[in-house]
Design an enzyme around this catalytic site. Structure first.
Site, PDB file in Angstrom:
ATOM      1  N   HIS A 179       1.090  -1.278  -0.671  1.00 33.64           N
ATOM      2  CA  HIS A 179      -0.147   0.277  -0.108  1.00 33.64           C
ATOM      3  C   HIS A 179       0.827   1.191   0.114  1.00 33.64           C
ATOM      4  O   HIS A 179       0.383   2.231  -0.935  1.00 33.64           O
ATOM      5  CB  HIS A 179      -0.790  -0.052   1.466  1.00 33.64           C
ATOM      6  CG  HIS A 179      -2.397   0.492   1.344  1.00 33.64           C
ATOM      7  ND1 HIS A 179      -2.449   2.022   1.668  1.00 33.64           N
ATOM      8  CD2 HIS A 179      -2.959   0.489   0.451  1.00 33.64           C
ATOM      9  CE1 HIS A 179      -3.566   1.851   1.366  1.00 33.64           C
ATOM     10  NE2 HIS A 179      -4.029   2.005  -0.050  1.00 33.64           N
ATOM     11  N   HIS A 200      -4.948   5.261  -5.592  1.00 35.73           N
ATOM     12  CA  HIS A 200      -5.764   6.166  -5.155  1.00 35.73           C
ATOM     13  C   HIS A 200      -6.748   7.305  -6.115  1.00 35.73           C
ATOM     14  O   HIS A 200      -5.687   7.732  -7.489  1.00 35.73           O
ATOM     15  CB  HIS A 200      -5.520   6.844  -3.722  1.00 35.73           C
ATOM     16  CG  HIS A 200      -5.764   5.533  -2.741  1.00 35.73           C
ATOM     17  ND1 HIS A 200      -4.641   5.461  -2.345  1.00 35.73           N
ATOM     18  CD2 HIS A 200      -6.204   5.301  -2.048  1.00 35.73           C
ATOM     19  CE1 HIS A 200      -4.106   4.681  -1.427  1.00 35.73           C
ATOM     20  NE2 HIS A 200      -5.819   4.149  -1.184  1.00 35.73           N
ATOM     21  N   HIS A 209      -7.455  -2.133  -4.813  1.00 39.23           N
ATOM     22  CA  HIS A 209      -8.230  -2.907  -3.803  1.00 39.23           C
ATOM     23  C   HIS A 209      -8.009  -3.837  -3.466  1.00 39.23           C
ATOM     24  O   HIS A 209      -8.045  -5.249  -2.369  1.00 39.23           O
ATOM     25  CB  HIS A 209      -8.863  -2.220  -2.545  1.00 39.23           C
ATOM     26  CG  HIS A 209      -7.635  -0.468  -2.707  1.00 39.23           C
ATOM     27  ND1 HIS A 209      -7.593   1.017  -3.438  1.00 39.23           N
ATOM     28  CD2 HIS A 209      -7.240  -0.977  -1.060  1.00 39.23           C
ATOM     29  CE1 HIS A 209      -6.870   1.699  -2.426  1.00 39.23           C
ATOM     30  NE2 HIS A 209      -6.472   0.617  -1.128  1.00 39.23           N
ATOM     31  N   HIS A 328     -14.949   5.495   2.666  1.00 37.37           N
ATOM     32  CA  HIS A 328     -14.013   4.624   3.035  1.00 37.37           C
ATOM     33  C   HIS A 328     -13.431   5.330   3.810  1.00 37.37           C
ATOM     34  O   HIS A 328     -12.305   5.315   4.472  1.00 37.37           O
ATOM     35  CB  HIS A 328     -13.401   4.459   1.935  1.00 37.37           C
ATOM     36  CG  HIS A 328     -11.982   4.522   1.321  1.00 37.37           C
ATOM     37  ND1 HIS A 328     -11.131   5.710   0.799  1.00 37.37           N
ATOM     38  CD2 HIS A 328     -11.297   3.630   1.750  1.00 37.37           C
ATOM     39  CE1 HIS A 328      -9.621   5.059   1.209  1.00 37.37           C
ATOM     40  NE2 HIS A 328      -9.621   4.058   1.597  1.00 37.37           N
ATOM     41  N   HIS A 332     -10.891   5.691   7.475  1.00 37.34           N
ATOM     42  CA  HIS A 332      -9.298   5.629   7.874  1.00 37.34           C
ATOM     43  C   HIS A 332      -8.931   6.273   9.039  1.00 37.34           C
ATOM     44  O   HIS A 332      -8.143   6.233   9.857  1.00 37.34           O
ATOM     45  CB  HIS A 332      -8.940   6.059   6.372  1.00 37.34           C
ATOM     46  CG  HIS A 332      -7.801   4.391   5.193  1.00 37.34           C
ATOM     47  ND1 HIS A 332      -6.887   4.476   5.663  1.00 37.34           N
ATOM     48  CD2 HIS A 332      -8.950   4.771   4.533  1.00 37.34           C
ATOM     49  CE1 HIS A 332      -6.738   2.847   5.191  1.00 37.34           C
ATOM     50  NE2 HIS A 332      -7.939   3.835   3.910  1.00 37.34           N
ATOM     51  N   PHE A 349      -1.859   6.897   4.162  1.00 40.16           N
ATOM     52  CA  PHE A 349      -1.519   5.954   3.130  1.00 40.16           C
ATOM     53  C   PHE A 349      -0.318   4.988   2.966  1.00 40.16           C
ATOM     54  O   PHE A 349      -0.496   4.248   3.192  1.00 40.16           O
ATOM     55  CB  PHE A 349      -1.862   6.622   1.525  1.00 40.16           C
ATOM     56  CG  PHE A 349      -3.066   6.787   1.655  1.00 40.16           C
ATOM     57  CD1 PHE A 349      -4.194   6.508   1.608  1.00 40.16           C
ATOM     58  CD2 PHE A 349      -3.160   7.329  -0.165  1.00 40.16           C
ATOM     59  CE1 PHE A 349      -5.047   7.076   1.739  1.00 40.16           C
ATOM     60  CE2 PHE A 349      -4.167   8.378  -0.202  1.00 40.16           C
ATOM     61  CZ  PHE A 349      -5.725   7.723   0.157  1.00 40.16           C
ATOM     62  N   HIS A 362     -11.347  -2.746   4.063  1.00 43.64           N
ATOM     63  CA  HIS A 362     -11.449  -2.099   2.610  1.00 43.64           C
ATOM     64  C   HIS A 362     -12.235  -4.045   2.138  1.00 43.64           C
ATOM     65  O   HIS A 362     -12.585  -3.809   1.237  1.00 43.64           O
ATOM     66  CB  HIS A 362      -9.980  -2.431   2.020  1.00 43.64           C
ATOM     67  CG  HIS A 362      -9.632  -0.883   1.668  1.00 43.64           C
ATOM     68  ND1 HIS A 362      -9.637  -0.421   0.686  1.00 43.64           N
ATOM     69  CD2 HIS A 362      -8.684  -0.233   2.217  1.00 43.64           C
ATOM     70  CE1 HIS A 362      -9.377   1.055   1.112  1.00 43.64           C
ATOM     71  NE2 HIS A 362      -8.613   0.959   1.513  1.00 43.64           N
TER      72      HIS A 362
END
Length: 580
Positions: A179, A200, A209, A328, A332, A349, A362
């Site tokens: 990632h 992204h 993903h 999403h 995070h 990230f 995810h």
């Protein structure tokens, strides 16, 4: 681990366009030289499949809060193409030998992070194995003790690989670094020196993903010799699953991570609106409102949900889809530790993959894609653009083989051998109630400013804007916020309301709520990201009863780091015709 130097990449390549012959011309990665080819006529196609037999546009006739208690507590959308360069070619998988360090996460900061994968010259084109029985991914709050023991043992063995051989691509940190490398600037686009490869903020978000979790799951299954093993999903879109799953909150477990917001441990409920609202019931209704909005209400096109096109030679981060920038990102940020400089682990990230909860989160993000493809709405569900379908990534599989995969092979998750446990989806019919009385435009326009002369707008404070409609009455229209420039290194969030009398609305279960923009901090060489968002207004108009008003008042409410957001313009356009 010592930092690996950034190798130079070639400045020339063969360019393929859809309707022209191949050409071989030198070019640089400088944006000023990436010119649009006037001969190109790149066509975007979509197709639609039916699915869930529900009518998400139906008006509810019951009190929605009682229902919850019963549950347990510039513009390019018209042509559905990107503001793309002329190359009309898919994103290629990176060259691992040219991987560099992840850096520049914060202002003038250099991270001592090398997240580059092991290098091998042998790459295999991956073929999905024959599916005989589907692996069923369970909801994390419903798993059995036997499943928990198996999951913990798999992660324990994955972490043990780090000690036995830190270069084993199946190891915990090697998997976490995937990632980091794909999302924080370690990989350049092939043929474009210093042009980040970013998965992204574009149409690559969901497929990348999905493949990532697919191999992670297969590696865990291989480590415990159980090919039926499947990852759990964090069911944050259902009130029964809105706590951080308790299996991740046992301090002696390999699933535990200290780098989380300690105030958000169970029984705290996740706040998908990130609006700092009080009261558990309001948190739940906000969450369901967020889900309905990003999955159904604000989505006017396939790209509004999936993310903007991203092709070879394009600048990274052309624009997030509604799900990526909504629930999403909220999860995070909500999980990441605010006491850490960059909100590690989940809140950035580069470090997100170091928390096992990331993969569970995810799993539900991937589940949203699978659900969205079945919704019976008037928006086509699949992208058939070859530049999307032929985009490719590299992963190491459960046998330590480096494999090349394509987007086209992951569209149908069941062909990949897995499905999700069936659980209630309460947000499907969670359309806001119609306003009892029409809000007079005169009552809310006194503090609003005309768009002309106001933009570019630095969003330092709550701002009300008078925006002309494209037609009178309850037309099918789209609100466009264009050229949104953000500091990529900051957590950003702002909400959008239409004809709302509340100057600082935090309750989102209301007809006036139009949508959200948010981003997770990440590294980009330019430090700035620029994108557009489109918010469909059709249902909103019906629910607030605009009658024959020819102007609306749009309220922009900064929730985090508004000083680091500049919006280039705002307008309302007719909804583009749907295509299939």
């Amino acid at each position: 681990m010592a930092a690996q130097s950034m190798a130079s990449l070639p400045y020339s390549c063969t360019v393929l366009t859809t309707n022209s012959r191949p050409s071989s011309k030198p070019f640089s990665a400088k944006s000023s030289q990436l010119l649009t080819d006037s001969r190109r006529s790149h066509r975007f196609q979509v197709s639609c499949n039916g699915g869930i037999n529900q009518n998400p546009s139906a008006e509810g006739t019951v009190d929605r809060r009682n229902l919850l208690l019963g549950l347990g507590g510039l513009y390019g959308a018209a042509n559905l193409v990107s503001d793309s360069q002329a190359y009309a070619a898919p994103i290629e998988p990176p060259q691992f030998k040219n991987c560099g360090v992840a850096r520049d996460v914060g202002s003038n900061d250099i991270l001592d992070v090398n997240c580059c994968p092991p290098v091998t010259d042998k790459i295999i084109d991956y073929k999905l194995p024959l599916v005989t029985n589907l692996r069923i991914r369970p909801a994390a709050h419903r798993v059995s003790k036997e499943y928990i023991a198996k999951f913990e043992e798999a992660i324990r063995r994955m972490k043990a690989l780090d000690k036995d051989d830190p270069t084993d691509p199946r190891g915990f940190m090697q998997q976490a670094n995937i990632h980091c490398a794909y999302c924080n600037g370690a990989h350049d686009q092939v043929g474009f020196k210093d042009l980040d490869l970013q998965v992204h903020n574009s149409w690559l978000f969901f497929p990348f993903h999905r493949w990532y979790l697919y191999f992670y799951e297969r590696i865990l299954g291989k480590l415990i010799d159980d090919p039926t093993f499947s990852l759990p999903f964090w069911n944050w879109d259902n009130p029964k699953g809105m706590q951080m799953p308790k299996i991740f909150d046992q301090t002696g477990s390999p699933l535990y991570n200290v780098n989380r917001d300690q105030t958000h441990r169970p029984p705290a409920l996740i706040d998908l609106s990130l609006s700092d609202i009080s009261g558990e019931l309001q948190v739940v209704v906000n969450n369901l409102s967020v889900m309905y909005n990003e999955m159904i209400r604000s989505v006017n096109s396939t790209l509004d949900f999936m993310g903007k096109p991203y092709r070879k030679g394009d600048n990274p981060s052309p624009g997030m889809g509604s799900s990526e920038r909504g629930s999403h990102i909220a999860a995070h940020v909500w999980v990441g530790d605010p006491n850490n400089k960059y909100r590690e682990d989940m809140g950035n990230f580069y470090s997100a993959g170091r928390d096992i909860l990331f993969y569970c989160h995810h799993g539900n993000v991937d589940r949203m894609w699978s659900i969205w493809r079945t919704l019976k709405t008037d928006v086509p569900k699949d992208i058939t653009d070859p530049d999307y379908l032929n985009a490719a990534f590299l992963f190491y599989d459960e046998n330590k083989q480096l494999v090349r995969v394509k987007v086209a092979d992951c569209i149908d998750h069941k062909k990949m051998g897995y499905d999700y446990e069936k659980v209630d989806i309460p947000w499907l019919n969670y359309r806001p109630s119609k306003k009892a009385a029409k809000t007079k435009i005169q009552n809310i326009s006194s503090g609003a400013e005309k768009a002309e002369g106001l933009f570019p707008l630095n969003l330092k404070k709550i701002t009300r804007v008078l925006v002309p409609k494209s037609a009178k009455g309850k037309a099918d229209e789209v609100l466009v916020l264009e050229n949104i420039e953000t500091d990529a290194t900051k957590y950003i969030k702002f909400d959008v309301f239409v004809n709302d009398e509340d100057d600082n609305a935090k309750e989102l279960d209301k007809a006036e709520y139009a949508g959200t923009f948010a981003q997770v901090p990440h590294k980009t060489k330019s430090k700035k990201d620029t994108s557009n968002i489109n918010l469909r207004l059709t249902e909103l108009y019906e629910d607030i009863d605009i009658d024959d008003d020819d102007t609306i008042v749009v309220t922009l409410i900064p929730r985090s780091n508004g000083d680091d957001v500049t919006i280039g313009g705002i307008k309302i356009i007719p909804s583009p015709a749907k295509s299939a």
